[in-house]
Scaffold this active site. Sequence first.
Site, mmCIF file in Angstrom:
data_model
loop_
_atom_site.group_PDB
_atom_site.id
_atom_site.type_symbol
_atom_site.label_atom_id
_atom_site.label_comp_id
_atom_site.label_asym_id
_atom_site.label_seq_id
_atom_site.Cartn_x
_atom_site.Cartn_y
_atom_site.Cartn_z
ATOM 1 N N CYS A 238 0.744 -1.130 -0.022
ATOM 2 C CA CYS A 238 -0.048 -0.095 -0.197
ATOM 3 C C CYS A 238 0.888 1.375 0.075
ATOM 4 C CB CYS A 238 -0.766 0.068 1.109
ATOM 5 S SG CYS A 238 -1.876 -1.449 1.144
ATOM 6 N N ALA A 240 1.090 4.321 -1.897
ATOM 7 C CA ALA A 240 1.038 5.707 -2.433
ATOM 8 C C ALA A 240 0.838 6.730 -0.971
ATOM 9 C CB ALA A 240 0.057 5.987 -3.049
ATOM 10 N N PRO A 241 1.330 7.702 -0.924
ATOM 11 C CA PRO A 241 2.338 8.492 -2.082
ATOM 12 C C PRO A 241 3.805 8.169 -2.211
ATOM 13 C CG PRO A 241 1.723 9.951 -0.059
ATOM 14 C CD PRO A 241 1.220 8.588 0.315
ATOM 15 N N GLY A 242 4.184 7.157 -1.338
ATOM 16 C CA GLY A 242 5.590 6.821 -1.339
ATOM 17 C C GLY A 242 6.735 7.307 -0.526
ATOM 18 N N GLY A 243 6.008 7.654 0.357
ATOM 19 C CA GLY A 243 7.022 8.148 1.833
ATOM 20 C C GLY A 243 7.962 7.037 2.009
ATOM 21 N N ASP A 262 -0.301 0.161 -5.235
ATOM 22 C CA ASP A 262 -1.314 0.827 -4.701
ATOM 23 C C ASP A 262 -2.650 0.862 -5.672
ATOM 24 O OD1 ASP A 262 -1.366 2.965 -2.157
ATOM 25 O OD2 ASP A 262 -3.095 3.341 -3.794
ATOM 26 N N ASP A 289 -4.829 -4.015 -7.070
ATOM 27 C CA ASP A 289 -5.449 -4.117 -5.722
ATOM 28 C C ASP A 289 -4.881 -5.280 -5.038
ATOM 29 O OD1 ASP A 289 -7.132 -5.141 -3.886
ATOM 30 O OD2 ASP A 289 -8.904 -5.708 -4.958
ATOM 31 N N ASP A 331 1.762 -1.108 5.132
ATOM 32 C CA ASP A 331 1.385 0.041 5.713
ATOM 33 C C ASP A 331 -0.083 0.212 5.460
ATOM 34 O OD1 ASP A 331 1.784 2.641 6.977
ATOM 35 O OD2 ASP A 331 1.868 3.381 5.264
ATOM 36 N N CYS A 381 -1.706 4.141 11.041
ATOM 37 C CA CYS A 381 -1.534 5.492 11.752
ATOM 38 C C CYS A 381 -2.983 5.493 12.635
ATOM 39 C CB CYS A 381 -1.239 6.548 10.783
ATOM 40 S SG CYS A 381 -2.601 6.588 9.904
HETATM 41 N N1 SAM Z 1 2.794 3.817 2.873
HETATM 42 C C1 SAM Z 1 2.343 5.069 2.282
HETATM 43 C C2 SAM Z 1 3.252 6.147 2.603
HETATM 44 O O1 SAM Z 1 4.062 6.092 3.476
HETATM 45 O O2 SAM Z 1 3.420 7.113 1.736
HETATM 46 C C3 SAM Z 1 0.843 5.444 2.847
HETATM 47 C C4 SAM Z 1 -0.064 4.478 2.538
HETATM 48 S S1 SAM Z 1 -1.744 4.894 2.871
HETATM 49 C C5 SAM Z 1 -1.729 4.600 4.798
HETATM 50 C C6 SAM Z 1 -2.651 3.332 2.437
HETATM 51 C C7 SAM Z 1 -2.716 3.403 0.894
HETATM 52 O O3 SAM Z 1 -3.446 2.022 0.837
HETATM 53 C C8 SAM Z 1 -3.545 4.282 0.199
HETATM 54 O O4 SAM Z 1 -2.594 5.078 -0.706
HETATM 55 C C9 SAM Z 1 -4.456 3.579 -0.513
HETATM 56 O O5 SAM Z 1 -4.648 4.022 -1.853
HETATM 57 C C10 SAM Z 1 -4.022 2.236 -0.558
HETATM 58 N N2 SAM Z 1 -4.897 0.818 -0.610
HETATM 59 C C11 SAM Z 1 -6.265 0.762 -0.151
HETATM 60 N N3 SAM Z 1 -6.666 -0.218 -0.524
HETATM 61 C C12 SAM Z 1 -5.838 -0.942 -1.170
HETATM 62 C C13 SAM Z 1 -5.703 -2.450 -1.750
HETATM 63 N N4 SAM Z 1 -6.414 -3.100 -1.759
HETATM 64 N N5 SAM Z 1 -4.482 -2.527 -2.588
HETATM 65 C C14 SAM Z 1 -3.696 -1.410 -2.700
HETATM 66 N N6 SAM Z 1 -3.658 -0.384 -2.022
HETATM 67 C C15 SAM Z 1 -4.755 -0.085 -1.319
#
Ligand code: SAM
Length: 462
Positions: A238, A240-243, A262, A289, A331, A381
């Site tokens: 998961c 995005a945004p890639g931090g 993502d 997904d 994450d 978080c």
């Molecule tokens: N790890 C990222 C960072 O540090 O920048 C932040 C991730 S954020 C907590 C969770 C992410 O999970 C979102 O960008 C969302 O689009 C993605 N997401 C939600 N459901 C998902 C799925 N079934 N498969 C892949 N990504 C998913």
Amino acid sequence: MPFADNEVLDMILKAMNKHEGPISKEMLLKHLKTPPCYTIVRVNTVTTSKDILRDAIEEALSMQYSLKSISPPTIQYHDTIQDILVIKSNHSLEKAKPIYPHVMVGLGCAIAILRGANAYSPGITAIPTGVAIGDQVSVFADLLGQCKRGWNKEYEGLKYFVGNGLLLQSRQDLFTVGSPRGLAINMIEPLFDCPGIGDILLDDKTVGFQKGFLQNLPSVLCGHALNPLPHHFVLDLCAAPGGKTTHIGSLMENKGTIFALDKSASKINQIQDNSARLGLSNITAFVFDSTAACIMENSQQFQEYDTTELVSPLPTSPPFLPNSFDRILLDAPCSALGQRPQLYNPIRLKEVQSFARLQKKLFLTAAHLLKPGGRMVYSTCTYNIAENEEIIDWALGLFPFLRITSSSVRLGKPGYRIGQLTEEDCNAMQRFGSCPHENSSMDENSDTIGFFICCLEKVPLS
Ligand code: SAM
């Protein structure tokens, strides 16, 4: 009143009172409304050093603060995390008063202001008529998002003061042009004095690549807990945004392979942009997904692979075969109750409770894709036990091949003792962002957003 649903606040309060000692609702609300006192900059170790970045920020801050009547914050190294700079804000300001015409901004813009940003055009919602470029304005968050864009009188709805600034664009610039751009308000007297680091990092083009990345301290810890090595195959489920993906890319010295997945097509570009800005070429991003990222052993697709081969083919694109990755970061999408500052949170308890189902599906993928002997990090978080310890308790019951393991850097508090988790399990987990008790002092490791980290290993084949 940061929560629309009181039951959500009560749930956090009850858990903290049970597992961490007594705190009142007022203390918790104050804690959540206040931004952390510390700004953390992760050094882009691929293109620069800690010393160079510190000097660059120090110089930019001394210019930024020459316009204010206080001295710039000091920049320090962290005792144990080698690739971050810690900048402590002068939080005692809080003297700003809303004495100028009221300008309304969106919630996201207001939160960015409280963490040190200026206000950019897309965030501005309303300016009273008669206010001109160069005028002082008092900036308010539109808490319920109900102020009409371009509203020309003082807004009377629910609002929260975030500081005073200097207007740099007119009503006409902001509300009659199709998509307004650029800086709109220079926040000369914000409610809290957080340094504006984001613009410094973006503006600095002297070495071609961005030298640092703004990140919360527990997020940086996820990369270190994963401990990726330069030759590894890493999966960020998961991303995005890639931090965190870009941090993993730096820890791997821009070598090895990281697949960043993502499901949001619109957010995948952010991973690519961030990787490019930081000069990283070991990250490949896919819109996918992640609940379907593992080819399960009973599937038709799995039968089509030649499983008589002793060595699995190297992964190239999702979906992947089981046991493919040395390191996996999950994450997870979560209720994000740990965000700070929170001025208003519209989430309902039912929605909070809905995340565990998706988290379990993603965990299932991660557990299968991890190589024996490999390591995964699960993080969120949120303060919600059902998305943290309960997920780990469930996973340990379901996957006998997973073990909780301690991360080499421990800065958080232990996880809460629930279900079948042992004291040792909980001591290996890390919880961040607890509400401080009366008169307790906080440092950069405790004054953070609410966050949870658990590191697990897959038992090696014997
Ligand atoms: N790890 C990222 C960072 O540090 O920048 C932040 C991730 S954020 C907590 C969770 C992410 O999970 C979102 O960008 C969302 O689009 C993605 N997401 C939600 N459901 C998902 C799925 N079934 N498969 C892949 N990504 C998913």
